[in-house]
Design a protein around this motif. Structure first.
Motif, mmCIF file in Angstrom:
data_model
loop_
_atom_site.group_PDB
_atom_site.id
_atom_site.type_symbol
_atom_site.label_atom_id
_atom_site.label_comp_id
_atom_site.label_asym_id
_atom_site.label_seq_id
_atom_site.Cartn_x
_atom_site.Cartn_y
_atom_site.Cartn_z
ATOM 1 N N LYS A 1 15.015 6.293 -18.867
ATOM 2 C CA LYS A 1 15.698 5.376 -17.947
ATOM 3 C C LYS A 1 17.110 5.063 -18.443
ATOM 4 O O LYS A 1 18.059 5.021 -17.665
ATOM 5 C CB LYS A 1 14.881 4.082 -17.854
ATOM 6 N N ALA A 2 17.219 4.861 -19.750
ATOM 7 C CA ALA A 2 18.537 4.558 -20.318
ATOM 8 C C ALA A 2 19.470 5.749 -20.102
ATOM 9 O O ALA A 2 20.651 5.579 -19.793
ATOM 10 C CB ALA A 2 18.402 4.258 -21.803
ATOM 11 N N TRP A 3 18.935 6.953 -20.227
ATOM 12 C CA TRP A 3 19.751 8.167 -20.043
ATOM 13 C C TRP A 3 20.212 8.269 -18.593
ATOM 14 O O TRP A 3 21.374 8.544 -18.296
ATOM 15 C CB TRP A 3 18.908 9.389 -20.440
ATOM 16 N N LEU A 4 19.271 8.017 -17.664
ATOM 17 C CA LEU A 4 19.591 8.088 -16.235
ATOM 18 C C LEU A 4 20.702 7.093 -15.885
ATOM 19 O O LEU A 4 21.690 7.445 -15.230
ATOM 20 C CB LEU A 4 18.323 7.780 -15.424
ATOM 21 N N TYR A 5 20.538 5.853 -16.357
ATOM 22 C CA TYR A 5 21.537 4.832 -16.024
ATOM 23 C C TYR A 5 22.856 5.058 -16.771
ATOM 24 O O TYR A 5 23.905 4.647 -16.298
ATOM 25 C CB TYR A 5 20.978 3.426 -16.261
ATOM 26 N N ALA A 6 22.793 5.734 -17.894
ATOM 27 C CA ALA A 6 24.047 6.087 -18.585
ATOM 28 C C ALA A 6 24.842 7.062 -17.726
ATOM 29 O O ALA A 6 26.059 6.908 -17.545
ATOM 30 C CB ALA A 6 23.728 6.695 -19.947
ATOM 31 N N LEU A 7 24.141 8.049 -17.167
ATOM 32 C CA LEU A 7 24.825 9.024 -16.300
ATOM 33 C C LEU A 7 25.400 8.332 -15.064
ATOM 34 O O LEU A 7 26.549 8.578 -14.673
ATOM 35 C CB LEU A 7 23.832 10.102 -15.845
ATOM 36 N N ALA A 8 24.586 7.472 -14.454
ATOM 37 C CA ALA A 8 25.034 6.785 -13.232
ATOM 38 C C ALA A 8 26.228 5.874 -13.534
ATOM 39 O O ALA A 8 27.189 5.821 -12.770
ATOM 40 C CB ALA A 8 23.885 5.963 -12.655
ATOM 41 N N THR A 9 26.162 5.195 -14.673
ATOM 42 C CA THR A 9 27.258 4.292 -15.037
ATOM 43 C C THR A 9 28.546 5.075 -15.237
ATOM 44 O O THR A 9 29.630 4.645 -14.836
ATOM 45 C CB THR A 9 26.899 3.526 -16.329
ATOM 46 N N HIS A 10 28.404 6.238 -15.835
ATOM 47 C CA HIS A 10 29.559 7.099 -16.058
ATOM 48 C C HIS A 10 30.222 7.456 -14.727
ATOM 49 O O HIS A 10 31.446 7.368 -14.579
ATOM 50 C CB HIS A 10 29.067 8.370 -16.754
ATOM 51 N N LEU A 11 29.408 7.826 -13.763
ATOM 52 C CA LEU A 11 29.946 8.187 -12.447
ATOM 53 C C LEU A 11 30.566 6.972 -11.763
ATOM 54 O O LEU A 11 31.641 7.068 -11.159
ATOM 55 C CB LEU A 11 28.827 8.750 -11.570
ATOM 56 N N ALA A 12 29.882 5.825 -11.877
ATOM 57 C CA ALA A 12 30.415 4.615 -11.240
ATOM 58 C C ALA A 12 31.747 4.227 -11.878
ATOM 59 O O ALA A 12 32.688 3.833 -11.191
ATOM 60 C CB ALA A 12 29.411 3.471 -11.373
ATOM 61 N N ARG A 13 31.825 4.383 -13.212
ATOM 62 C CA ARG A 13 33.087 4.048 -13.897
ATOM 63 C C ARG A 13 34.212 4.934 -13.406
ATOM 64 O O ARG A 13 35.323 4.460 -13.160
ATOM 65 C CB ARG A 13 32.927 4.241 -15.401
ATOM 66 N N ASP A 14 33.906 6.230 -13.292
ATOM 67 C CA ASP A 14 34.938 7.157 -12.788
ATOM 68 C C ASP A 14 35.432 6.684 -11.433
ATOM 69 O O ASP A 14 36.614 6.741 -11.125
ATOM 70 C CB ASP A 14 34.369 8.571 -12.657
#
Lengths: 268, 181
Positions: free
Chosen positions: B70-83
């Motif tokens: 879950k942490a990995w999934l949300y890390a990826l999503a956060t990265h995209l949201a930050r971009d």
């Protein structure tokens, strides 16, 4: 380690109620199905590599590494400073012909104290990490024990080398033998007592009492003859027995951790 | 029920059905997260969620069992949201501050909108700096623990707590005096 009060990092009921009012739209099952179809189209044999499991050493290293996130810097600094202090006192008292006695007395206490606080029932980040990680809590506890014991071991060895280099009266191997076995015994005992949810201070008190008795029996028997009835566990011939006790204490503690964390997870 | 980590491992071994199971579990919550992180842009959130899963699948070989999925999934999503919010941050910040100015002016139409508690909460959360917003949304909307947030954002637990503490204090200020119903 934790400088925040619970009320600062947890929303009160009124705020939670307000936050709950902001609802996100739900996704339709069609939308999820479309996404699955797209991902299945993306799913190619090139993408998936049949990676072998990370090897045991790499996994062990990772397990130990993640423990550094939950163990405060204070523990490392305090342990290092006390060991350095012990080495300093040993050197300062060279004239009194105590040999390396001060360091031999202090090193096991440092090891024991560090271990007591890493498995305190009050250590919220540690418990939380255990609950969050899909890893056996026994492995986590064992890796944490390895990390702290390893740090104290390495630092004590370095101090011993320093002492042996500075003071020609001190020989390295006997010095290490003198503190290593007691350090392992006291660390294992305090780990065992901490796991069984004793207050860290009580755990330290019990371990210190045992250490005091062992030292009095070993070093001051001539002044305290009534102690001669006790086995002198610091004699080299007892080291094998002590290491067996160490293994038994750690084994029992780890077995209890599994039961305790199983209960925590099921109650979550 | 198989854990997320077991399913991720199954994908690594070529099990297509595991993809469906993971997506079914996490698609809704992930869209919710991205919806809140992107200023309530539903279509954008769905696009980013889709992109998150695609990236996840493409990088599934880098997943190391048993790291928390879950942490990995949300890390990826956060990265995209930050971009996304890096490129759009200036415009949105201006838009939000204008909204709050209007609230103070007490215009009836705008007041009607702003009286809606949901909107006020959304706006309050969007006035937070992105790093506090991420921590607050992950904690109170996605239900991640402090340790999971730390793993998702690649920050120590102490930093997670700082961000939550400051973010909550700011939210309390912003939402003070607003009725709870």
């Amino acid at each position: 380690m934790n400088e925040h009060k619970p009320q600062d990092i947890e929303a009160d009921e009124a705020l939670l109620h307000q936050l709950e009012s902001w609802q996100a739209p739900s996704v339709t099952s069609e939308s999820t199905a479309r996404l699955i179809l797209r991902l299945n189209a993306e799913f190619t044999s090139k993408m998936v590599t049949h990676r072998p499991q990370p090897n045991v050493l790499r996994r062990a290293f990772w397990l130990i590494w993640i423990q550094t996130r939950v163990i405060g810097q204070t523990l490392w600094i305090a342990s290092a400073l006390v060991l350095l202090l012990g080495a300093g006192v040993t050197l300062a008292l060279r004239e009194v012909s105590l040999g390396a006695l001060p360091f031999v007395l202090i090193a096991p206490i440092v090891g024991m104290t560090g271990i007591t606080f890493i498995y305190s029932a009050f250590s919220e980040p540690i418990t939380e990490l255990e609950l969050a990680a899909p890893i056996s809590p026994r492995l986590l506890a064992l890796s944490r024990l390895t990390l702290v014991f390893g740090f104290n071991l390495v630092f004590s060895v370095l101090c011993s080398i320093g002492l042996a280099l500075i003071d020609s009266q001190i020989t390295l191997i006997p010095l290490i033998e003198a503190w290593l076995t007691p350090m392992a015994l006291l660390s294992a005992l305090s780990f065992f007592l901490s796991v069984f949810a004793l207050d860290p201070l009580i755990s330290i008190a019990i371990s210190l009492t045992l250490w005091a008795i062992l030292c009095l029996r070993h070093y001051l028997t001539d002044r305290l003859p009534f102690l001669t009835g006790l086995p002198n566990l610091l004699e080299v011939q007892w080291h094998g027995v002590i290491w067996l006790i160490v293994i038994a204490l750690v084994g029992l503690a780890l077995s209890w951790i599994g039961r305790e964390e199983h209960w925590l997870r099921s109650a979550r | 029920m198989k854990s997320d980590e077991t399913l991720a491992q199954a994908i690594q071994h070529g099990d297509r059905s595991a993809v469906g199971e993971l997506v079914t579990r996490h698609h809704g919550p992930l869209v919710g997260y991205l919806y809140r992180m992107t200023g309530e842009q539903r279509l954008l959130a769905e696009d980013l969620a889709q992109e998150t899963f695609v990236r996840l699948l493409r990088s599934i070989h880098t997943y190391q069992y048993p790291r928390p999925f879950k942490a990995w999934l949300y890390a990826l999503a956060t990265h995209l949201a930050r971009d996304h919010y890096k490129s759009a941050d200036t415009q949105r910040t201006i838009a939000l501050s204008v909204d709050f100015e209007i609230a103070a002016d007490d215009l009836p139409e705008q007041q009607a909108i702003l009286n809606d508690q949901s909107q006020r909460v959304a706006m309050a959360i969007h006035t937070l700096p992105p790093h506090q917003r991420e921590a607050i949304v992950l904690r109170y909307y996605q239900g991640l623990s402090h340790a999971e947030i730390g793993a998702a954002l690649h920050i120590p637990i102490g930093t997670v707590k700082s961000r939550l503490s400051i973010g909550l204090a700011r939210l309390r200020e912003l939402l003070e005096g607003i009725p709870h119903e």
